[in-house]
Write an enzyme that holds these catalytic residues in place. Structure first.
Site, PDB file in Angstrom:
ATOM      1  CE  LYS A 174      -4.470   0.962   0.160  1.00 55.66           C
ATOM      2  NZ  LYS A 174      -5.604   0.141  -0.301  1.00 55.66           N
TER       3      LYS A 174
HETATM    4  P1  NAD Z   1     -13.473   7.474  -2.659  1.00 58.08           P
HETATM    5  O1  NAD Z   1     -12.488   8.537  -2.297  1.00 58.08           O
HETATM    6  O2  NAD Z   1     -13.859   7.281  -4.091  1.00 58.08           O
HETATM    7  O3  NAD Z   1     -14.836   7.678  -1.828  1.00 58.08           O
HETATM    8  C1  NAD Z   1     -14.906   7.828  -0.461  1.00 58.08           C
HETATM    9  C2  NAD Z   1     -16.344   8.236  -0.118  1.00 58.08           C
HETATM   10  O4  NAD Z   1     -16.505   8.241   1.288  1.00 58.08           O
HETATM   11  C3  NAD Z   1     -16.740   9.631  -0.595  1.00 58.08           C
HETATM   12  O5  NAD Z   1     -18.097   9.623  -0.990  1.00 58.08           O
HETATM   13  C4  NAD Z   1     -16.566  10.486   0.652  1.00 58.08           C
HETATM   14  O6  NAD Z   1     -17.377  11.655   0.626  1.00 58.08           O
HETATM   15  C5  NAD Z   1     -17.023   9.516   1.707  1.00 58.08           C
HETATM   16  N1  NAD Z   1     -16.520   9.762   3.052  1.00 58.08           N
HETATM   17  C6  NAD Z   1     -15.253  10.016   3.444  1.00 58.08           C
HETATM   18  N2  NAD Z   1     -15.206  10.155   4.777  1.00 58.08           N
HETATM   19  C7  NAD Z   1     -16.475   9.976   5.224  1.00 58.08           C
HETATM   20  C8  NAD Z   1     -17.072  10.015   6.508  1.00 58.08           C
HETATM   21  N3  NAD Z   1     -16.363  10.249   7.592  1.00 58.08           N
HETATM   22  N4  NAD Z   1     -18.408   9.756   6.595  1.00 58.08           N
HETATM   23  C9  NAD Z   1     -19.133   9.514   5.491  1.00 58.08           C
HETATM   24  N5  NAD Z   1     -18.621   9.485   4.250  1.00 58.08           N
HETATM   25  C10 NAD Z   1     -17.312   9.721   4.126  1.00 58.08           C
HETATM   26  O7  NAD Z   1     -12.864   6.123  -2.053  1.00 58.08           O
HETATM   27  P2  NAD Z   1     -13.237   4.631  -2.472  1.00 58.08           P
HETATM   28  O8  NAD Z   1     -12.272   4.181  -3.516  1.00 58.08           O
HETATM   29  O9  NAD Z   1     -14.687   4.504  -2.684  1.00 58.08           O
HETATM   30  O10 NAD Z   1     -12.812   3.865  -1.133  1.00 58.08           O
HETATM   31  C11 NAD Z   1     -13.663   3.807  -0.002  1.00 58.08           C
HETATM   32  C12 NAD Z   1     -13.143   2.747   0.946  1.00 58.08           C
HETATM   33  O11 NAD Z   1     -13.104   1.488   0.263  1.00 58.08           O
HETATM   34  C13 NAD Z   1     -11.721   2.952   1.462  1.00 58.08           C
HETATM   35  O12 NAD Z   1     -11.628   2.410   2.753  1.00 58.08           O
HETATM   36  C14 NAD Z   1     -10.875   2.132   0.500  1.00 58.08           C
HETATM   37  O13 NAD Z   1      -9.640   1.756   1.066  1.00 58.08           O
HETATM   38  C15 NAD Z   1     -11.795   0.946   0.318  1.00 58.08           C
HETATM   39  N6  NAD Z   1     -11.575   0.149  -0.905  1.00 58.08           N
HETATM   40  C16 NAD Z   1     -11.591   0.736  -2.127  1.00 58.08           C
HETATM   41  C17 NAD Z   1     -11.446  -0.070  -3.256  1.00 58.08           C
HETATM   42  C18 NAD Z   1     -11.544   0.499  -4.637  1.00 58.08           C
HETATM   43  O14 NAD Z   1     -11.600  -0.292  -5.591  1.00 58.08           O
HETATM   44  N7  NAD Z   1     -11.623   1.800  -4.809  1.00 58.08           N
HETATM   45  C19 NAD Z   1     -11.242  -1.449  -3.123  1.00 58.08           C
HETATM   46  C20 NAD Z   1     -11.228  -2.001  -1.846  1.00 58.08           C
HETATM   47  C21 NAD Z   1     -11.410  -1.186  -0.745  1.00 58.08           C
END
Ligand code: NAD
Length: 422
Positions: free
Chosen positions: A110
């Protein structure tokens, strides 16, 4: 041993606490335990960037390779103001276990840069990405360590990583990074993959618990890549999405949201989610987690469900889209409430699985139809879900610990076969 109370929000300690329980239940040999507990490499980079004003600023970035025992390191790059080495270390370890749960040939890694992408111009973000990649050009590589998007980064960021790496190694190397735009060797279905994987797990859980999909009430916290895609797909599949939230706040609507309209409001019209005019009661971004529902999907960020609020969670299935949304201190409360948990390292593994498909397609130079990608994803998710749940049932542990045990066992077996190079 569980981390002390004041460390509840330290995600590395949360990850370690689960590892310790699983390693103990598995009876992992002491030497293997020590080996797998520690990351393989960590690096901190100081990134000098000329801001658009001409002013020079230094940004701090990290990359942690937790394990390359089962294959090259794999893991996203996060751009966020609160990135720190403990978080990156935890996320790297989770990637090792996640890739092992779904049995794809990657280790775990990461990266992250301490910055606020909302306050940086596109040019500044490009310069940060390129300098970060240049500093790590000897770490990255299709057979060494393969980054992907995470919070604050996207397919454009991955295109810059690809280009910078290609310039350094003097050859086109699309397989160095996944989550790329389709025009640059990305995979069909990658954008939706994490959300789709979550839905596949929920479908399986409903069958297991003999619950109906139609009218099944779902709340999703986070409306980014993971949350918005999960919401769209689940809505289209007949689930009723009654709660949504992003960083600006939450909305509840017992009648269910019209998801394509919400998506259009947020992504095409670029409005804050809580101002959606199509009906709903405003609540805080955290409060959505405690509204009664059948399936709760925290898909925003870490440490949302803690020992202080877990008692208020009121769902039948907790399907973790974010990494580490539940602290280790909250695990016991969730278990006691009889909630069926789909842990992050299984629930959100659809993303890395299609990243693996992307890496395979890039190396083959032969690309698959979206239906082929989704079919293969379905196979992986169903099989992994069944294995974890079966392990949990036969060994009387919860699904989270079962997922860790399945994963640690796979990595430990590979390590034994390889032996220790010294
Ligand atoms: P992103 O940046 O696209 O979206 C994050 C979302 O969460 C946004 O809508 C933001 O406004 C919201 N957010 C942030 N803090 C918040 C809070 N305190 N309360 C409510 N909403 C909040 O990120 P993503 O890629 O969707 O990733 C989200 C999570 O999923 C992370 O933990 C990431 O590590 C995990 N993840 C992502 C992927 C991927 O393919 N993108 C894969 C596995 C895990």
């Amino acid at each position: 041993m569980l981390a002390s109370a004041q460390d509840e929000l330290n995600v590395y300690q949360s990850a370690e606490a689960r590892f310790e329980i699983a390693a103990q239940k598995l009876g992992l040999e002491d030497g293997l335990y020590k080996y797998l507990k520690h990351p393989s490499k960590e690096i901190k980079v100081y990134i000098p960037i000329a801001r658009d004003t001409g002013q020079l600023e230094i940004f701090i970035g990290f990359r942690v390779l937790h394990s390359s025992i089962r294959g090259p390191g794999k893991g996203g790059i996060r751009f966020a103001p609160d990135v720190n080495i403990d978080e990156v270390r935890a996320l790297a370890a989770w990637m090792t276990w996640k890739c092992a749960v779904v049995n794809i040939p990657f280790g775990g890694a990461k990266g992250g840069v301490i910055c606020d992408p909302t306050k940086l111009s596109k040019g500044e973000l490009e310069r940060i990405t390129r300098r970060y990649t240049a500093e790590l050009s000897e770490w990255f590589g299709p057979e060494r360590d393969v980054p992907a998007p995470d919070i604050g980064t996207n397919d454009q960021t991955m295109a810059w990583v690809l280009d910078t790496y290609a310039m350094h190694v003097r050859q086109a190397t699309t397989a160095v990074v996944t989550g790329k735009p389709l025009d640059l060797g990305g995979s069909q279905g990658r954008k939706e993959a994490t959300g789709r994987g979550l839905m596949m797990c929920c479908n399986r859980a409903l069958e297991k618990l003999k619950m109906k999909r139609e009218g099944c009430r779902v709340i999703i916290q986070g409306f980014g890549n993971v949350g918005s895609q999960a919401a769209l797909l689940m809505h289209a599949a007949g689930y009723k999405i009654i709660g949504l939230a992003d960083i600006n706040g939450g909305l509840l609507n017992e009648n269910g949201f019209d998801l394509p309209k919400v998506y259009d409001w947020v992504y095409n019209q670029r409005n804050p989610l809580p101002a959606f005019p199509g009906g709903g009661t405003k609540v805080s971004a955290q409060e959505v987690l405690f509204h009664p529902c059948d399936i709760l999907v925290p898909a925003a960020t870490e440490n949302q469900i803690t020992s202080k609020n877990a008692e208020r969670v009121d769902c039948k299935i907790l399907c973790e889209g974010a990494n580490g949304p539940t602290t280790s201190h909250a695990d016991a409360v969730i278990e006691k409430k009889g909630i069926f948990i789909i842990p992050d390292i299984l629930g959100n593994a659809g993303g890395v699985t299609v990243s693996y498909f992307e890496w395979v397609q890039d190396r083959q130079g032969f690309f698959w139809r979206e239906s082929e990608v989704n079919e293969r994803l379905q196979d992986v998710m169903d099989h992994s879900f069944d294995q974890v749940v079966k392990y949990a049932e036969t060994h009387e542990v919860n699904n989270r610990i079962a997922a860790y045990i399945v994963a640690i066992d796979r990595v430990a077996r590979a390590l034994k076969l390889r032996g220790i190079y010294a």
